[in-house]
Design an enzyme around this catalytic site. Structure first.
Site, short mmCIF file in Angstrom:
data_model
loop_
_atom_site.label_atom_id
_atom_site.label_comp_id
_atom_site.label_asym_id
_atom_site.label_seq_id
_atom_site.Cartn_x
_atom_site.Cartn_y
_atom_site.Cartn_z
N HIS A 118 0.62 -1.48 -0.03
CA HIS A 118 0.01 0.14 0.24
C HIS A 118 0.79 1.05 0.14
O HIS A 118 2.29 1.33 0.18
CB HIS A 118 -1.01 -0.22 1.27
CG HIS A 118 -0.20 -0.25 2.86
ND1 HIS A 118 -0.21 -1.41 2.94
CD2 HIS A 118 0.57 0.74 3.60
CE1 HIS A 118 0.73 -0.73 4.46
NE2 HIS A 118 0.77 0.33 4.23
N HIS A 130 1.17 4.62 0.54
CA HIS A 130 -0.14 6.30 2.13
C HIS A 130 0.39 7.61 1.07
O HIS A 130 1.17 7.97 0.62
CB HIS A 130 0.96 6.37 2.94
CG HIS A 130 0.62 5.38 4.32
ND1 HIS A 130 0.50 5.64 4.95
CD2 HIS A 130 2.36 4.20 4.55
CE1 HIS A 130 0.56 4.37 6.34
NE2 HIS A 130 1.36 3.98 5.03
P1 AMP Z 1 1.75 0.87 7.44
O1 AMP Z 1 2.52 0.79 8.59
O2 AMP Z 1 2.57 1.63 6.06
O3 AMP Z 1 1.93 -0.77 7.22
O4 AMP Z 1 0.71 1.30 7.12
C1 AMP Z 1 -0.20 1.10 7.68
C2 AMP Z 1 -1.83 1.46 7.54
O5 AMP Z 1 -2.87 0.85 7.61
C3 AMP Z 1 -2.16 2.20 8.84
O6 AMP Z 1 -1.93 3.92 9.01
C4 AMP Z 1 -3.47 1.88 9.87
O7 AMP Z 1 -3.61 3.30 9.96
C5 AMP Z 1 -4.29 1.22 8.14
N1 AMP Z 1 -4.59 0.26 8.25
C6 AMP Z 1 -5.12 -0.49 9.00
N2 AMP Z 1 -6.11 -0.87 9.11
C7 AMP Z 1 -6.99 -0.64 8.04
C8 AMP Z 1 -8.10 -0.60 7.58
N3 AMP Z 1 -9.52 -2.04 8.00
N4 AMP Z 1 -8.77 0.26 6.69
C9 AMP Z 1 -8.21 1.40 6.73
N5 AMP Z 1 -6.47 2.05 7.06
C10 AMP Z 1 -6.26 0.91 7.84
#
Ligand code: AMP
Length: 137
Positions: free
Chosen positions: A98, A100
């Protein structure tokens, strides 16, 4: 796949969808760093930058630009950060590729990046040589 984002792609878990096309989905981050913080994912599973299909990486990149433009028009931020974490040492906690997209406003203090280190041309030349030597592309 049984992970959170695979379930979101399949519609088994809800999300606040921002945009979608055949290859990608963009939705609001559940714990936003700033208003409008959006995640862009490929619909086809990849863990991180290392194993995600290159065509999906390209499709995500195009969607990131679309989302950045939507955020700019809608929220009028002063800038935008585009950030991708791969593997735990980088801060990755969700192991589904993903990107951001984070709107930024002057002085918001959301985060700052690295502390720049001094230039070392001899070391850089050697390192760049090592990297070129490993390039199979
Ligand atoms: P990372 O640290 O790059 O793996 O970021 C994972 C991101 O996913 C975090 O910013 C979380 O807040 C986000 N996240 C986790 N679960 C969900 C969800 N169900 N819907 C939207 N965002 C999510």
């Amino acid at each position: 796949m049984n992970d959170i984002f695979s379930k979101i792609v399949r519609g088994e878990l809800p999300c606040h969808k921002v945009a979608e096309n055949d290859q990608t989905l963009a939705f609001l981050d559940i714990n936003p760093a700033a208003q409008g913080h959006t995640l862009v994912i490929p619909k086809r599973f990849g863990t991180d930058i290392f194993d995600t299909n290159p065509e999906d990486l390209a499709a995500v990149a195009r969607m990131v630009q679309t989302v950045a433009q939507l955020l700019l028009q809608t929220l009028k931020p002063d800038g935008i950060n585009v950030l991708q974490n791969s593997r735990p040492a980088s801060g990755q906690v969700v192991f589904y590729y993903h990107v951001h997209v984070i709107p930024r406003w002057e002085g918001d203090g959301v985060f700052s990046f690295w502390r720049p280190n001094p230039t070392d041309h001899a070391a850089f030349a050697a390192l760049a040589e090592r990297l070129r030597a490993n390039n199979q592309a």
